[in-house]
Enzyme design. Structure first.
Site, PDB file in Angstrom:
ATOM      1  N   LYS A  34       0.404   3.372  -3.020  1.00 62.90           N
ATOM      2  CA  LYS A  34      -0.763   4.251  -3.187  1.00 62.90           C
ATOM      3  C   LYS A  34      -0.379   5.728  -3.145  1.00 62.90           C
ATOM      4  O   LYS A  34      -1.072   6.574  -3.719  1.00 62.90           O
ATOM      5  CB  LYS A  34      -1.804   3.933  -2.111  1.00 62.90           C
ATOM      6  CG  LYS A  34      -2.357   2.511  -2.204  1.00 62.90           C
ATOM      7  CD  LYS A  34      -3.211   2.156  -0.991  1.00 62.90           C
ATOM      8  CE  LYS A  34      -3.703   0.715  -1.052  1.00 62.90           C
ATOM      9  NZ  LYS A  34      -4.476   0.319   0.136  1.00 62.90           N
ATOM     10  N   SER A  63       0.794  -1.234   0.000  1.00 60.14           N
ATOM     11  CA  SER A  63       0.000   0.000   0.000  1.00 60.14           C
ATOM     12  C   SER A  63       0.824   1.280   0.000  1.00 60.14           C
ATOM     13  O   SER A  63       0.269   2.363  -0.188  1.00 60.14           O
ATOM     14  CB  SER A  63      -0.951   0.014   1.195  1.00 60.14           C
ATOM     15  OG  SER A  63      -2.004  -0.896   0.991  1.00 60.14           O
TER      16      SER A  63
END
Length: 314
Positions: free
Chosen positions: A71, A68
């Site tokens: 992101k 993540s």
């Protein structure tokens, strides 16, 4: 920010030694089969300072799945390309729910709370995809990462990407739900293809700290470096990292560390000290809310000893 920083090399060396002594290292992310195989007895840290120094310790050169943390970079690209229009499809408020929750989506007409929960990141990925093919979109993301890290060796770990695709049923559900509301505008499988691939990018702490420099210096790669994005975009991404970057552990991270940060279930954390440094830490074991247990502890030690905090007196 405090400028009377003690010797950074000594601090980083001591933190590395301290982390080696910690017995409770959390649990690796076993719901992604390939990540379940990673040795939890690893820790790395890298700090890039304003004068271009790289101070590192432990397994700082070992590549890991950034998950993540990617992101941050897809959000950067989407804001650079779409500007304010992106916020029609995703919000900027903390969620207070687990990163893969579907409850909020149903209550809020399919619009994710922020770009860092899974639903929000899939929506950002879809916006970035636009009319490109998935291969073209993944290539663009990789080119951007190579540009900001100044390292052409950064790549997607195809085995991890395949593992995520085979086990990512919740993400498939999120994408289909958002497609029904018109938030996702491409075929869900196309957006998911890009999403699984950018989450499977492999980087070391040194590469990740270098890649994050533009967030520490108002969109520039260092105080005198080239302008990658407008300063206002860098400021807003930092704000989102501080409030949403650790999911429902974001408040605790802000309280204990006091920096914008973005975690990933691969055990990496990118943290930004505006005007001072870009930091990456990695340790695969996660705490109960899915953030690196040792990484969070190491950053708390680092900020307590350097005085680095967005809440500190200048």
């Amino acid at each position: 920010m405090a400028n009377d920083t003690p010797d950074l090399r000594q601090i980083v060396s001591q933190i590395n030694s301290d982390m080696a002594q910690v017995e409770d290292r959390g649990s690796v992310a076993n719901y992604i089969p390939q990540l379940a195989c990673v040795d939890p007895f690893q820790f790395g840290i890298a700090v890039v300072t304003a004068d271009g120094r790289i101070v590192k310790g432990g397994h700082a050169d070992t590549p890991f799945s950034i998950q993540s943390v990617s992101k941050v970079f897809t959000l950067t690209l989407a804001l650079r390309q779409l500007g304010e229009a992106l916020w029609d499809r995703v919000g900027w408020e903390p969620s207070g729910d687990p990163f893969n929750s579907i409850v909020q989506l149903e209550a809020e007409n399919g619009r994710p709370r922020n770009p860092f929960i899974n639903a929000g990141a899939i929506a950002v990925t879809d916006a970035l995809l636009g009319r490109r093919t998935p291969v073209e979109a993944v290539t663009e993301i990789l080119q951007f990462l190579r540009e900001v890290a100044q390292d052409e060796s950064i790549s997607v770990d195809a085995v991890v990407a395949k593992s995520e695709k085979a086990s990512g049923f919740r993400n498939v559900a999120l994408a289909n739900f958002m497609r029904d509301w018109g938030i996702i505008r491409n075929a869900p499988e196309k957006a998911l293809d890009v999403y699984f691939n950018h989450c499977a990018v492999s980087m070391s702490c040194q590469q990740l700290a270098l890649a994050g420099r533009y967030l520490a210096w108002g969109g520039r790669l260092g105080p005198e470096g080239p302008q990658i994005i407008p300063a206002i975009i860098a400021r807003r991404i930092n704000a989102l990292m501080l409030t949403c970057g650790h999911y429902d552990g974001s408040g605790a991270f802000a309280f204990r560390v006091g920096l914008p940060g973005k975690s990933g279930v691969g055990g990496g954390i990118l943290a930004i000290v505006p005007g001072q440094a870009s930091i990456a830490v990695w340790s695969p074991g996660l705490n109960e809310v899915g953030n690196s247990k040792l990484g969070s502890l190491a950053l708390e030690k680092l900020t307590s000893q350097t005085g680095w905090s967005v809440f500190a007196m200048h």
